[in-house]
Design a protein around this motif. Structure first.
Motif, PDB file in Angstrom:
ATOM      1  N   GLN A 168      18.620  16.996 -26.419  1.00  0.00           N
ATOM      2  CA  GLN A 168      18.050  17.496 -25.171  1.00  0.00           C
ATOM      3  C   GLN A 168      16.548  17.719 -25.309  1.00  0.00           C
ATOM      4  N   ASP A 169      16.127  18.326 -26.413  1.00  0.00           N
ATOM      5  CA  ASP A 169      14.692  18.525 -26.638  1.00  0.00           C
ATOM      6  C   ASP A 169      13.972  17.192 -26.790  1.00  0.00           C
ATOM      7  N   ALA A 170      14.577  16.274 -27.556  1.00  0.00           N
ATOM      8  CA  ALA A 170      13.945  14.976 -27.800  1.00  0.00           C
ATOM      9  C   ALA A 170      13.787  14.175 -26.520  1.00  0.00           C
ATOM     10  N   SER A 171      14.679  14.388 -25.556  1.00  0.00           N
ATOM     11  CA  SER A 171      14.589  13.626 -24.305  1.00  0.00           C
ATOM     12  C   SER A 171      13.273  13.875 -23.593  1.00  0.00           C
ATOM     13  N   PHE A 172      12.716  15.084 -23.735  1.00  0.00           N
ATOM     14  CA  PHE A 172      11.430  15.381 -23.102  1.00  0.00           C
ATOM     15  C   PHE A 172      10.294  14.641 -23.792  1.00  0.00           C
ATOM     16  N   VAL A 173      10.450  14.349 -25.086  1.00  0.00           N
ATOM     17  CA  VAL A 173       9.465  13.529 -25.778  1.00  0.00           C
ATOM     18  C   VAL A 173       9.548  12.089 -25.294  1.00  0.00           C
ATOM     19  N   TYR A 174      10.781  11.571 -25.147  1.00  0.00           N
ATOM     20  CA  TYR A 174      10.958  10.184 -24.711  1.00  0.00           C
ATOM     21  C   TYR A 174      10.492   9.977 -23.275  1.00  0.00           C
ATOM     22  N   LEU A 175      10.631  11.014 -22.436  1.00  0.00           N
ATOM     23  CA  LEU A 175      10.219  10.899 -21.037  1.00  0.00           C
ATOM     24  C   LEU A 175       8.705  10.956 -20.851  1.00  0.00           C
ATOM     25  N   GLU A 176       7.983  11.388 -21.890  1.00  0.00           N
ATOM     26  CA  GLU A 176       6.529  11.547 -21.778  1.00  0.00           C
ATOM     27  C   GLU A 176       5.839  10.198 -21.585  1.00  0.00           C
ATOM     28  N   THR A 177       5.041  10.091 -20.527  1.00  0.00           N
ATOM     29  CA  THR A 177       4.165   8.948 -20.286  1.00  0.00           C
ATOM     30  C   THR A 177       2.826   9.497 -19.786  1.00  0.00           C
ATOM     31  N   PRO A 178       1.781   8.665 -19.704  1.00  0.00           N
ATOM     32  CA  PRO A 178       0.508   9.167 -19.162  1.00  0.00           C
ATOM     33  C   PRO A 178       0.638   9.734 -17.749  1.00  0.00           C
TER      34      PRO A 178
END
Length: 504
Positions: free
Chosen positions: A7-17
């Motif tokens: 769940q935490d990692a998903s916010f890293v994967y969703l990160e874009t400019p």
């Protein structure tokens, strides 16, 4: 090293400019309570440095596994530099609310450096012309990546840099922090291999825990105790498409006592129900004026904390969620509150049947590499424009302190929230309570909401309509005519300060 949950990692994967995934707050402080009646930036730096041991997130950075073959890890940053994370700017004169809104939106729109500890504090001086606040106030705009904290753990991080008085007592606990060495690529790949071996057991365990709850839910649906109407897609609105890189922000404060009086007008209603009803009324008014109001109710996702007693200070996100109809198809304010309350009760029953913790654990089932690829593809192909949304917006409630808080000796006089938006969900309402007030803030994509001042006005009008309806209802029950009160002008807001666009 500590590995991020899926769940935490998903916010890293969703990160874009275009989709920075940080949450935060906007605290406003009166420096007259500090020693000498003022606060210098170097005093703030020293104060924060003394409080770093109070939250692990301050000095931990991400290390990603090559090719995202496994979820990232937290390590103690060997290159930590506090002056990178604490910045200092000032508003030009006159230093009013609109200028602050624009600056907050601009700061929130900027992605964070993922190679550093994932937080930033920006001190904004020059708040000299905001009604209800003494001249000379300053704001602390915080940004913390959603991979590191959720709303509840964010409260713990905030507590590390706040006191209950203006004395700034130095913590007597020694700082035992030690930096880590950067892990080697071979070690990360070896860990990912062993984690992949136990993944099937995690899947079976999670499915096994969910089966009794699924059976319970099916039985309740069959008996008519629970409705599955919330499982349908939400109607598409202007806020449910691919987003831009720009943000808009504003906030409105209300008296918490008034919110509690309103909830008493509907049996069983909660403060959260009233907040959702205010949001529903504001969205109904705003979208009706633009000709975009759907016939069906808009829905909101409301996060639910699943933290246990021993997890109060744990890193990351421990949340599930429920979806609640906002009653935007209902014109009468009190009927809208009844509708929202019924929707919330039904959604809670669905979540409780399966188990909120079990629903949160389902995020662990998707492999790390597939999660990252899916998140990036969804954004790059603009898939948000091609499907109906699961929900229209997010309303997240963060309980704050009931007693005054102090930062570097300066008393906090107001607290608001900021939060991320992403493709298919371009509007979020963080709700912060502090002292006798509750503030409904919103962060939005600026292209979807070019006039945030109108939505802020709509929130105020929605509250007043609901308050009047509750007073009338109470008067009808008691047999005494209701007395209309219009003294609840939201703190820190006025019609003149909301002129123009608050965006970044």
């Amino acid at each position: 090293m500590q590995q991020l949950s899926a769940q935490d990692a998903s916010f890293v994967y969703l990160e874009t400019p275009h989709t920075p995934m940080h949450i935060g707050s906007v605290g406003i402080y009166d420096p007259s309570t500090a020693p000498g009646g003022f606060v210098r930036f170097k005093d703030i730096l020293r104060f924060i440095e003394q409080r770093l041991p109070g939250a692990r997130s301050f000095r931990q950075r991400l290390v990603r596994v090559p090719f995202d073959l496994d979820h990232p890890y937290w390590i103690e940053d060997p290159e930590f530099d506090i002056e990178f994370h604490v910045r200092h700017i000032a508003l030009p004169k006159p230093g009013d609310w609109r200028q602050l809104c624009i600056q907050v939106a601009r700061l929130h729109a900027r992605p964070m450096d993922l190679t550093k500890p994932l937080w930033e504090f920006t001190i904004i001086e020059g708040l000299d012309n905001i009604d209800g606040l003494p001249p000379g106030c300053f704001a602390l705009v915080s940004k913390v990546h959603h991979a590191a904290i959720d709303g509840m753990s964010g409260v713990e991080m905030s507590a590390a840099v706040h006191d209950l008085d203006a004395l700034m007592t130095v913590p007597d606990k020694p700082d035992a922090w030690r930096p880590d060495h950067m892990p080697k690529v071979a070690d990360l790949l070896a860990r990912s291999y062993f984690n992949s071996l136990i993944q099937p057991m995690r899947v079976m365990e999670t499915i096994g825990r969910s089966l009794p709850g699924m059976g319970k839910l099916a039985a309740q649906v069959g008996k008519g105790d629970v409705s599955i109407r919330n499982a349908r897609p939400a109607p598409k609105t202007r806020f449910n498409a691919k987003i831009s890189a720009h943000r808009a922000w504003d906030a409105v404060s209300f008296k918490l006592a008034d919110i509690r009086e309103i909830k008493d007008a509907v049996a069983g209603a909660t403060v959260n129900d009233v907040v959702l009803s205010i949001v529903g009324g504001a969205l109904r008014s705003y979208l009706n004026a633009t000709g975009d109001l759907p016939k069906d109710t808009l829905t909101a996702m409301a996060p639910i904390s699943v933290r246990g007693e021993g997890e109060k200070a744990a890193l990351g996100n421990l949340v599930s969620a429920m979806v609640v109809g906002l009653g935007t198809q209902v014109e009468d304010p009190l009927e809208r509150l009844r509708f929202v309350h019924a929707e919330a009760v039904n959604s809670k029953a669905m979540t409780n049947a399966v188990g909120a913790r079990t629903l949160a654990d389902y995020s662990q089932l998707m492999p790390a590499a597939l999660s990252g690829i899916a998140a990036r593809l969804y954004t790059r192909v603009g898939a948000a424009n091609a499907h109906a949304p699961i929900y229209n917006c997010v309303v997240t409630n963060v309980p704050g302190s009931r007693v005054p808080m102090y930062f570097a000796g300066a008393r906090m006089v107001a607290m608001y929230g900021t939060a991320p938006v992403f493709d298919s969900m371009g509007l979020i309402f963080p709700v912060y309570s502090y002292g006798p007030t509750i503030a409904i803030s919103f962060t939005a994509d600026r292209d979807m909401l070019p006039d945030p001042d109108r939505l802020a006005d709509a929130l105020g009008s929605s509250f007043q309509s609901l308050k009047s309806a509750a007073l009338q209802h109470r008067g009808e029950r008691s047999g005494t005519p209701p007395v209309e009160i219009n003294d609840n002008k939201p703190a820190g807001k006025s019609a003149t300060r909301r002129k123009g666009n608050a965006h970044g």
